[in-house]
Scaffold this active site. Structure first.
Site, PDB file in Angstrom:
ATOM      1  CD  GLU A  41      -2.509  -1.058   2.739  1.00  0.00           C
ATOM      2  OE1 GLU A  41      -2.923   0.033   3.189  1.00  0.00           O
ATOM      3  OE2 GLU A  41      -2.653  -2.131   3.329  1.00  0.00           O
ATOM      4  CB  CYS A  44       2.398   7.521   3.503  1.00  0.00           C
ATOM      5  SG  CYS A  44       2.700   6.280   4.787  1.00  0.00           S
ATOM      6  CB  CYS A  99       5.145  -5.121   9.960  1.00  0.00           C
ATOM      7  SG  CYS A  99       6.342  -4.268  11.019  1.00  0.00           S
ATOM      8  CB  CYS A 107       2.824  -2.202  16.889  1.00  0.00           C
ATOM      9  SG  CYS A 107       4.566  -1.783  16.727  1.00  0.00           S
ATOM     10  CB  CYS A 120       0.155  -1.734  13.773  1.00  0.00           C
ATOM     11  SG  CYS A 120       0.678  -1.487  12.065  1.00  0.00           S
ATOM     12  N   GLY A 143       5.506  -2.140   7.219  1.00  0.00           N
ATOM     13  CA  GLY A 143       6.850  -2.664   7.426  1.00  0.00           C
ATOM     14  C   GLY A 143       7.713  -1.797   8.311  1.00  0.00           C
ATOM     15  CB  SER A 172       8.246   6.270  10.770  1.00  0.00           C
ATOM     16  OG  SER A 172       7.624   5.910  11.987  1.00  0.00           O
ATOM     17  CB  SER A 220       6.900   4.003  16.595  1.00  0.00           C
ATOM     18  OG  SER A 220       6.669   4.484  15.301  1.00  0.00           O
ATOM     19  CG  LEU A 221       8.857   6.316  23.280  1.00  0.00           C
ATOM     20  CD1 LEU A 221      10.148   5.519  23.107  1.00  0.00           C
ATOM     21  CD2 LEU A 221       9.176   7.666  23.942  1.00  0.00           C
ATOM     22  CG  HIS A 222       3.669   3.729  20.004  1.00  0.00           C
ATOM     23  ND1 HIS A 222       3.359   4.888  19.350  1.00  0.00           N
ATOM     24  CD2 HIS A 222       3.993   2.840  19.040  1.00  0.00           C
ATOM     25  CE1 HIS A 222       3.495   4.708  18.039  1.00  0.00           C
ATOM     26  NE2 HIS A 222       3.871   3.494  17.828  1.00  0.00           N
ATOM     27  CG  ASN A 247      -6.260   6.007  11.461  1.00  0.00           C
ATOM     28  OD1 ASN A 247      -7.185   6.792  11.316  1.00  0.00           O
ATOM     29  ND2 ASN A 247      -5.011   6.300  11.156  1.00  0.00           N
ATOM     30  CB  CYS A 280       0.490   1.674   7.636  1.00  0.00           C
ATOM     31  SG  CYS A 280       0.841   1.227   9.321  1.00  0.00           S
TER      32      CYS A 280
HETATM   33  N1  SAH Z   1       7.473   0.363  11.517  1.00  0.00           N
HETATM   34  C1  SAH Z   1       7.659   1.774  11.501  1.00  0.00           C
HETATM   35  C2  SAH Z   1       6.953   2.492  10.387  1.00  0.00           C
HETATM   36  C3  SAH Z   1       5.572   2.102   9.987  1.00  0.00           C
HETATM   37  S1  SAH Z   1       4.237   2.568  11.031  1.00  0.00           S
HETATM   38  C4  SAH Z   1       7.284   2.344  12.868  1.00  0.00           C
HETATM   39  O1  SAH Z   1       6.909   1.585  13.747  1.00  0.00           O
HETATM   40  O2  SAH Z   1       7.406   3.561  13.061  1.00  0.00           O
HETATM   41  C5  SAH Z   1       4.173   4.322  11.005  1.00  0.00           C
HETATM   42  C6  SAH Z   1       3.485   4.897  12.227  1.00  0.00           C
HETATM   43  O3  SAH Z   1       2.075   4.605  12.207  1.00  0.00           O
HETATM   44  C7  SAH Z   1       4.024   4.313  13.513  1.00  0.00           C
HETATM   45  O4  SAH Z   1       4.190   5.301  14.490  1.00  0.00           O
HETATM   46  C8  SAH Z   1       2.921   3.356  13.912  1.00  0.00           C
HETATM   47  O5  SAH Z   1       2.968   3.074  15.254  1.00  0.00           O
HETATM   48  C9  SAH Z   1       1.680   4.125  13.461  1.00  0.00           C
HETATM   49  N2  SAH Z   1       0.469   3.308  13.348  1.00  0.00           N
HETATM   50  C10 SAH Z   1       0.356   2.005  12.998  1.00  0.00           C
HETATM   51  N3  SAH Z   1      -0.928   1.591  13.055  1.00  0.00           N
HETATM   52  C11 SAH Z   1      -1.652   2.651  13.446  1.00  0.00           C
HETATM   53  C12 SAH Z   1      -3.040   2.861  13.711  1.00  0.00           C
HETATM   54  N4  SAH Z   1      -3.937   1.882  13.572  1.00  0.00           N
HETATM   55  N5  SAH Z   1      -3.432   4.088  14.103  1.00  0.00           N
HETATM   56  C13 SAH Z   1      -2.518   5.080  14.230  1.00  0.00           C
HETATM   57  N6  SAH Z   1      -1.221   4.957  14.009  1.00  0.00           N
HETATM   58  C14 SAH Z   1      -0.770   3.752  13.632  1.00  0.00           C
END
Ligand code: SAH
Length: 367
Positions: free
Chosen positions: A106, A119, A126, A130, A133, A175, A207, A230-232, A306, A349
């Site tokens: 995508e 993007c 992946c 996470c 995701c 990914g 990222s 991506s800390l979260h 999302n 994504c």
């Molecule tokens: N693997 C890399 C890049 C891809 S994800 C990473 O982890 O950064 C890009 C960003 O989108 C990341 O911060 C990821 O955590 C976020 N992301 C993934 N799924 C999401 C969702 N459902 N809602 C919001 N952000 C999301």
């Protein structure tokens, strides 16, 4: 979390009918030389690929017909079929590309006044796992090749109007980009090259989930790409719940690698933080995050989650998100909230690929 297979490189890269975008400038020039052509032909070919939006070798009008035929005999211009093309109300566009081995990838085009951001993805699926995701739900299938990474840019570029130009690229699709750094780097070179897309490194954001060794490898190159981590979560216990790969890494080593990135490239690192209702959005989390980042040249990008079918988690309410952001800024942390784009076309994504895999609905483009 699924383990990546031993080799996840795509075998088709070295066979005949190679994808032309796999070639560097030097390789293109070498091919021209072998074909008895002057060196400037390589520049012309790259112009057609990256500037003049050619959709076939035959369209490369200022090349001799024989050369165009020879190119078409030796190379493919595209590696994929567009199986879905969606346009959202805010004019965000999303493509689902089917690669030659049947895998889907995508990519997304977002428009804002004076800005066109793409993007792009770096892997099919992946391995990071996470929990919120869509991309990681089914594990990783394989790395994208350099040409397949560029292909997304080529395809989206050809959707633009004559007076529109790509201004920014975010490597935030499917990914983990740093798990495929070897194929990503040459693609980024072409995005930056004067005879490529001519984008400055500052307009390109990579990222990462936070792979310290790879972050340092990228830092050592010294190219000032924007790095987003991506800390979260503000502590390892919570982060490992949300980002399972953290178990073997830990926040401290990620922050140290990010500091190294800043020192070597001069680019302020962005920390991404997806707000999950009732999971990582308490005021205590914001305070802990502020402590962690205090004194660092950092920026926090809060991301509203999302929703993803099959994932029980939900984005934080506006109230909770507002309180979280307010707490961070009151502690002197730079914080912005990411704008939502293309929400009506599943633009987060991995969502579209997941949809294809779980509910196949034919090949008809939807718009
Ligand atoms: N693997 C890399 C890049 C891809 S994800 C990473 O982890 O950064 C890009 C960003 O989108 C990341 O911060 C990821 O955590 C976020 N992301 C993934 N799924 C999401 C969702 N459902 N809602 C919001 N952000 C999301």
């Amino acid at each position: 979390m699924s383990q990546p297979p031993e080799t996840i490189d795509h075998p088709a890269t070295r066979t005949a009918g190679r994808l032309i975008t796999e070639l560097s400038r030097e390789e293109t020039a070498a091919w021209c030389a072998a074909a008895g052509q002057p060196a400037y032909r390589a520049d012309q070919i790259r112009q057609w690929l990256y500037r003049r939006r050619a959709s076939s070798f035959d369209a490369m009008r200022d090349l001799p017909a024989k050369l165009r035929e020879r190119l078409a005999g030796d190379f493919r211009l595209f590696a994929s079929d567009v199986v879905r093309h969606q346009v959202a109300q805010d004019r965000t566009e999303k493509l689902l590309l089917r690669l030659s081995d049947g895998e889907d990838v995508e990519c997304v085009l977002m428009r804002e006044p004076g800005r066109v951001t793409l993007c792009i993805s770096t892997q099919v699926g992946c391995a990071m796992g996470c929990v919120f995701c869509a991309s990681g739900l089914l594990g990783v299938k394989r790395n994208l090749t350099t040409g397949e990474i560029l292909e997304q840019v080529l395809r989206l570029d050809r959707l633009l109007a004559d007076d529109e130009r790509i201004t920014n690229i975010v490597v935030m699709g499917m990914g983990e980009p740093l798990a495929n750094l070897q194929n990503l780097l040459p693609a980024l070179e072409t995005l930056r090259a004067d005879d490529g897309f001519g984008l400055g490194a500052r307009r390109i954001t990579v990222s990462t989930v936070g792979l310290p060794a790879k972050m340092r490898e990228l830092a050592a190159r010294g190219t000032p790409y924007n790095l987003a981590v991506s800390l979260h979560a503000p502590n390892d216990e919570l982060r490992t719940q949300i980002v399972p790969v953290n178990a073997g890494i830990g926040i401290d080593s990620i922050l140290a690698a990010a500091d190294d990135y800043f020192e070597r490239t001069g680019r302020r690192v962005t920390y991404e933080y997806v707000l999950l209702q009732g999971v990582n959005d308490e005021t205590s989390h914001a305070l802990q995050l502020a402590d962690l980042l205090w004194g660092r040249n950092a920026h926090v990008n809060v991301i509203p989650m999302n929703s993803v079918a099959a994932v029980e988690l939900h984005g934080s309410s506006n109230d909770r998100a507002g309180r979280f952001v307010g707490t961070l800024s009151s502690r002197g942390i730079n914080v912005t909230v990411r704008k939502r784009k293309g929400a009506d076309i599943d633009a987060a994504c991995g969502q579209l690929r997941l949809h294809e895999l779980t509910a196949p609905h034919g090949n008809a483009p939807s718009s």
